[in-house]
Design an enzyme around this catalytic site. Structure first.
Site, PDB file in Angstrom:
ATOM      1  N   LYS A  63     -25.425  42.180  -5.678  1.00 15.67           N
ATOM      2  CA  LYS A  63     -24.575  40.999  -5.888  1.00 15.67           C
ATOM      3  C   LYS A  63     -25.445  39.794  -6.231  1.00 15.67           C
ATOM      4  O   LYS A  63     -26.547  39.641  -5.689  1.00 15.67           O
ATOM      5  CB  LYS A  63     -23.762  40.751  -4.603  1.00 15.67           C
ATOM      6  CG  LYS A  63     -22.679  39.686  -4.733  1.00 15.67           C
ATOM      7  CD  LYS A  63     -21.836  39.613  -3.467  1.00 15.67           C
ATOM      8  CE  LYS A  63     -20.777  38.538  -3.526  1.00 15.67           C
ATOM      9  NZ  LYS A  63     -19.949  38.479  -2.298  1.00 15.67           N
ATOM     10  N   SER A 107     -14.943  38.532  -2.959  1.00 18.68           N
ATOM     11  CA  SER A 107     -15.786  38.015  -4.012  1.00 18.68           C
ATOM     12  C   SER A 107     -16.759  39.024  -4.612  1.00 18.68           C
ATOM     13  O   SER A 107     -17.270  38.780  -5.696  1.00 18.68           O
ATOM     14  CB  SER A 107     -16.587  36.821  -3.467  1.00 18.68           C
ATOM     15  OG  SER A 107     -17.439  37.237  -2.417  1.00 18.68           O
ATOM     16  N   SER A 161     -14.976  40.033   1.639  1.00 18.23           N
ATOM     17  CA  SER A 161     -15.460  40.195   0.266  1.00 18.23           C
ATOM     18  C   SER A 161     -16.118  41.519  -0.076  1.00 18.23           C
ATOM     19  O   SER A 161     -16.398  41.774  -1.245  1.00 18.23           O
ATOM     20  CB  SER A 161     -16.431  39.078  -0.077  1.00 18.23           C
ATOM     21  OG  SER A 161     -15.699  37.943  -0.422  1.00 18.23           O
TER      22      SER A 161
END
Ligand code: GLN
Length: 467
Positions: free
Chosen positions: A65, A140, A164
């Site tokens: 990420k 997210s 997330s």
């Protein structure tokens, strides 16, 4: 299906594998990847092709990420304000991956500073769900979920502050684990809400999630909130995991099986799992857990408060973007933040500074902290009588891109995942079927503090029952 274990068994050269993934990433249409670590990945692949290595995961590619730091590589948190920013150091979780032989291959798209549930707040634009590209992948960590679901890589790291990892895993039909708070070092994870953030694995299978968890977890002197507890190394066997379900006490919060909160098709899928668990000998216990709505309100006070404080460092002086047109230092800082941050991030900064301001601190921030304490006590009490808690991960399946324009509506969609972060307990989302539109449904299993071993074994057993 592209698993970590299948990579370990493959006899293709590492460099060939890496090159073909990088090619596939270039032609991928999901907007899940925002950059690649070409040089690092090639260097590592060549090393593993020419050296006999005893690292357990030598040559296995993994996506990262865009809020995790790797020395000398870009890290931008899906935000313009970090454009062009190269990290001076490597996150502990990434260092552990490197030491175990993994090859970080790309940075994945995400909601800006991990604020969002749809991956639509990224400066790079939204990610498309590989299951159905008209749908969001969740957020997210939407890019991390999408690269795994699209079979570009076998695994990815995400971060989870209010859901997330689990929510995008649910939307994309993969497995996502949020470890206990304090299990995985946050050193090198760009902070959103420090008392809630945890790094975790996103994979196709529970075994892969367990393997990655064992690699990244552990005490770290660079993160004072990590705890010195031995990290379980699990060898999961499907038969044994299914057998171990017999006699397990599985709690089900009735509030999260109500069709005023959760879509009926999701309730049906969860009930189906509960039936199978009962057949396998588990004890299903109804739980009268309270405070789900209050947990959402609590989170949306505490998380913005911490975010407002954490994000105050992005002032154009030390990191990434700076507005060079400004005439004074004050104007430079103001306009850098005005241009560099997107709407949702600004909303949270304003909300956070408001609830922390002297006139409102006691009314909002102080109350929210008390509420968080109550919630923790509730989990302590619940875990006296059950081994794990089962619920849906999300109230709906993946929604249409652009559908959730009202931020409040989007916040309420975190109802099942947020309480877990507030309490700090571990939880995993695993796929448990699809709805009438063939969209994946996620089952959330929550465990007791630091009982990832028990949690993963239950998850593995359920995965076995459902396959
Ligand atoms: N959807 C939640 C939020 O917007 C959770 C995000 C996260 O876990 N990073 O804050």
């Amino acid at each position: 299906m592209n698993t970590i274990l299948s990579y370990l068994d493959s006899d293709q050269g590492c460099r060939d594998t890496i090159d073909s993934i990088l090619n596939a990433i270039r032609s991928d249409a999901h907007n899940a990847v925002v950059g690649t670590y070409d040089h690092l990945a090639a260097q590592l692949a060549d090393y593993y092709d020419t050296t006999q290595s005893d690292r357990p995961f030598a040559g296995v590619p993994i996506a990262i990420k865009d809020n995790l730091c790797i020395q000398n590589e870009l890290v931008t948190c899906g935000s313009q304000i970090l454009s062009g920013y190269h990290s001076p150091y490597t996150a502990t979780a990434i260092q552990k991956l490197l030491d175990a032989g993994f090859i970080p291959i790309c940075r994945t798209n995400m909601d800006e500073f991990a604020m969002g549930s749809s991956n639509e707040t990224s400066v790079y634009g939204p990610v498309k769900n590989p299951v159905n590209p008209t749908r969001v992948p969740g957020g997210s960590s939407g890019g991390s979920a999408a690269v795994v679901a699209a079979n570009l890589v076998p695994a990815a790291l995400g971060s989870d502050t209010g859901g997330s990892i689990r929510q995008p895993a649910a939307f994309c039909g993969i497995v996502g684990l949020k470890p206990t708070y304090g299990r995985v070092s946050r050193y090198g994870l760009v902070a959103f809400a420090s008392s809630l953030d945890q790094i975790g694995p996103m994979t196709h299978t529970v075994s892969d999630a367990a393997a990655l968890f064992s690699v990244i977890a552990g005490h770290d002197p660079s993160d004072a909130t990590t705890i010195e507890k031995p990290v379980p190394k699990l060898t999961l066997n499907t038969e044994q995991s299914i057998q171990s379900l017999a006699g397990k006490r599985i709690g089900v919060p009735t509030a999260l099986l109500s069709d005023s909160v959760i879509h009926p098709e999701i309730i049906q899928a969860i009930r189906n799992v509960l039936d199978q668990l009962e057949n396998a000998g588990a004890d299903i216990v109804d739980l009268d857990m309270q405070f789900f709505n209050e947990a959402v309100a609590t989170y949306y006070i505490l998380a913005p408060a911490e975010a407002a404080s954490n994000l105050s460092r992005f002032d154009g002086v030390r990191y990434g973007y700076r507005n060079l047109q400004a005439q004074t230092m004050q104007a430079m800082m103001q306009t850098t933040r005005e241009i560099g941050f997107g709407h949702e991030v600004k909303r949270r900064i304003m909300l956070g500074n408001y609830v922390l301001s002297s006139g409102y601190y006691d009314a909002y921030y102080g109350k929210a902290q008390i509420m968080r304490g109550e919630l923790c006590q509730q989990y302590t009490k619940v875990f006296e009588s059950v081994d794990a808690i089962i619920s849906p991960t999300t109230p709906t399946t993946a929604f249409e891109l652009g559908a959730h324009l009202d931020p409040l509506q989007m916040y309420l969609a975190d109802i099942a995942t947020i309480p877990v972060n507030l309490a700090g307990v571990p939880a995993i989302s695993i796929p448990c079927g699809t709805d009438s539109q063939q969209l994946p449904i996620g089952l959330q299993i929550t465990g007791n503090w630091f009982d990832e071993a028990g949690l993963l074994t239950v998850a593995h057993g359920i995965e076995g029952l459902l396959s």
